[in-house]
Design a protein around this motif. Sequence first.
Motif, mmCIF file in Angstrom:
data_model
loop_
_atom_site.group_PDB
_atom_site.id
_atom_site.type_symbol
_atom_site.label_atom_id
_atom_site.label_comp_id
_atom_site.label_asym_id
_atom_site.label_seq_id
_atom_site.Cartn_x
_atom_site.Cartn_y
_atom_site.Cartn_z
ATOM 1 N N ALA A 160 10.456 -3.777 -2.523
ATOM 2 C CA ALA A 160 10.412 -4.305 -0.952
ATOM 3 C C ALA A 160 8.903 -3.853 -0.815
ATOM 4 N N VAL A 161 8.533 -2.721 -0.908
ATOM 5 C CA VAL A 161 7.247 -2.245 -0.381
ATOM 6 C C VAL A 161 6.201 -3.093 -0.880
ATOM 7 N N LEU A 162 6.031 -3.384 -2.028
ATOM 8 C CA LEU A 162 5.132 -4.172 -2.804
ATOM 9 C C LEU A 162 4.874 -5.435 -2.360
ATOM 10 N N SER A 163 6.208 -6.295 -2.088
ATOM 11 C CA SER A 163 6.320 -7.533 -1.606
ATOM 12 C C SER A 163 5.905 -7.598 -0.203
ATOM 13 N N ILE A 164 5.983 -6.819 0.682
ATOM 14 C CA ILE A 164 5.463 -6.630 1.756
ATOM 15 C C ILE A 164 4.038 -6.370 1.775
ATOM 16 N N ALA A 165 3.524 -5.653 0.926
ATOM 17 C CA ALA A 165 2.241 -5.399 0.804
ATOM 18 C C ALA A 165 1.572 -6.562 0.453
ATOM 19 N N VAL A 166 1.892 -7.397 -0.600
ATOM 20 C CA VAL A 166 1.328 -8.916 -1.041
ATOM 21 C C VAL A 166 1.604 -9.657 0.124
ATOM 22 N N LEU A 167 2.528 -9.835 0.839
ATOM 23 C CA LEU A 167 2.687 -11.020 1.947
ATOM 24 C C LEU A 167 1.485 -10.555 2.947
ATOM 25 N N ASN A 168 1.294 -9.265 3.536
ATOM 26 C CA ASN A 168 0.247 -8.918 4.388
ATOM 27 C C ASN A 168 -1.026 -9.345 3.571
ATOM 28 N N LEU A 169 -1.478 -8.948 2.539
ATOM 29 C CA LEU A 169 -2.944 -9.186 2.002
ATOM 30 C C LEU A 169 -2.996 -10.692 1.695
ATOM 31 N N GLU A 170 -1.807 -11.463 1.601
ATOM 32 C CA GLU A 170 -2.221 -12.831 1.429
ATOM 33 C C GLU A 170 -2.118 -13.705 2.530
ATOM 34 N N TYR A 171 -1.472 -13.306 3.615
ATOM 35 C CA TYR A 171 -1.337 -14.193 4.973
ATOM 36 C C TYR A 171 -1.381 -13.120 6.061
ATOM 37 N N GLY A 172 -0.606 -12.088 6.321
ATOM 38 C CA GLY A 172 -0.744 -11.384 7.464
ATOM 39 C C GLY A 172 -1.742 -10.991 7.960
ATOM 40 N N GLY A 202 -8.366 -4.084 -3.000
ATOM 41 C CA GLY A 202 -6.921 -3.898 -2.210
ATOM 42 C C GLY A 202 -6.082 -4.176 -3.519
ATOM 43 N N TYR A 203 -5.955 -5.258 -4.128
ATOM 44 C CA TYR A 203 -4.923 -5.294 -5.155
ATOM 45 C C TYR A 203 -5.171 -4.264 -6.462
ATOM 46 N N PRO A 204 -6.252 -3.951 -6.902
ATOM 47 C CA PRO A 204 -6.375 -2.946 -7.877
ATOM 48 C C PRO A 204 -5.989 -1.554 -7.381
ATOM 49 N N CYS A 205 -5.886 -1.334 -6.130
ATOM 50 C CA CYS A 205 -5.448 -0.197 -5.396
ATOM 51 C C CYS A 205 -3.600 -0.286 -5.360
#
Length: 510
Positions: free
Chosen positions: A12-24, A361-364
């Motif tokens: 859940a945490v990683l999916s939210i992080a990807v959603l934020n980095l990709e569009y949010g 961002g993604y490497p971190c």
Amino acid sequence: MKHGHIIAAFRAVLSIAVLNLEYGIFFSTVMKCHWPTLPARSAHLPAAHVLLITDPQILDRHSYPERSSVLTYLSQVFTDLNMRKSWRAILRKQPGVIFVLGDMMDNGRLAFENDEYEQYYRRYQAIFNSNSIPQFFLPGNHDVGYASPKFSHHVHSRFITHFGPLNSNVQVAGHTFLLIDAPGLAEEDNERTAASLPLTNWHPKPNGTLEFVMNFSRENNSTSIILLTHIPLARSQNADCGPQRERGTIRAGFGMDYQNTLGPDISSFLLDILHPAITVAYSGDDHDYCEYTHPALRNNELDSGTREVTVKSLSMAMGVRRPGFQLLSLAQDAPPSLRSSDKYADTLCHLPDQLGIYLIGYPCVVILSLLAIGWINSPWFRSYTSRSDRKSVLTRWLPMSTSQPHVDHIGRRSSTTSTTSSDEYEDSNSLPRPVAADRRSNDSPRTRNQRSCLGTVFQLIYRPTVWILLSGTSRHPRPRRFWHRFLRDFRDVAIFPIGMFVAVALWVSI
């Protein structure tokens, strides 16, 4: 906490992080940039909102000849995806009109076959669909180029067919936007310079930019002119571009395919012939932001000069870490007596650092995920959770301090620590039968069949879906070796963030 619950939390945490980095992050960054407020003298007037973008330069197979075909294709995919996300967020500002200051396509000037050019143009349209908001375009050097045998002989006709006239003027809220073909003007000025002729002795080319500007100055009676040119105007060699610029400044220079600034003579000609109606000038081509005021000496009096803003490129592939765009507010029905500087207000809006997201961002996120998965599979964490599970099991089976009723072999209730009076026992046995039981017994066969059908659907669809979303691993026994457990958990965690990335990419491509 169970191992499966921890894995589900990571998902859940990683999916939210990807959603934020990709569009949010695109949405929040654009929403933080507001339409500028008009100056105090025109604050009471209604404002018209204009969006200025430049140099998207969507890539094609010719953009990076030194790269392999696979790397070139990936460059196209990710730059297109970046601009799709940026454009979706920008359109939420709801501008009234959009001006694109040139270089729409990186290689629109090349000698493409008609089918390949049409496919290239459709890619641009698919990315920058404005949802019926009017768009107007300037030709850039990557759109029409300069005189060169390697460029198509149909560049001008193709541009006119697909994007509009090379030179034009557009009325917006009482202001006149003058759109000029800067590459054509630079080419004509270079021919004049090569012939060593001053502008006063030069005969403008028929249907050229110079002739268009001279005719416009004679026929136009607007009190507010906004000049749009792809190539910036000339300025001193070390002119400061202001604090918003990432690095360096704009210096004069040219080559076969480009020219950094227009010549000093033609630049002064444009500012003089449009004076005093010119309000502000906007340019592109440089890819970075630059704000400069051109001084002018007219009638032996020092004029306040003309402010020029070079707009940032919208693309992540144009050498700037923070792409951007310009928001412009215009005072409608402004009286002629109002000063030029009081008729408008503009602001630079930045977009997210896409390269920083990919490189930092993604490497971190990946490194932190690997460390967390390694920690929960470490012997120390497993021994700690094992002790916690044993404690919870013992607590579950220990006798409670309060009396716990149970049913004996005859069916009567009793307690290990207390007794119940005969009156209470009789009262408990004399309770009425639950209504739900009566209703259940009175159900029709059809109702029971419907319930069984719904239960079957629940078992086949809903419960497996919930299990996939919330469970940490499959029901098979967990492997005993550390690396086996580690790789299995990494697989179970990574599938959902990757799916989120793909889902966002498909959504913005619709």
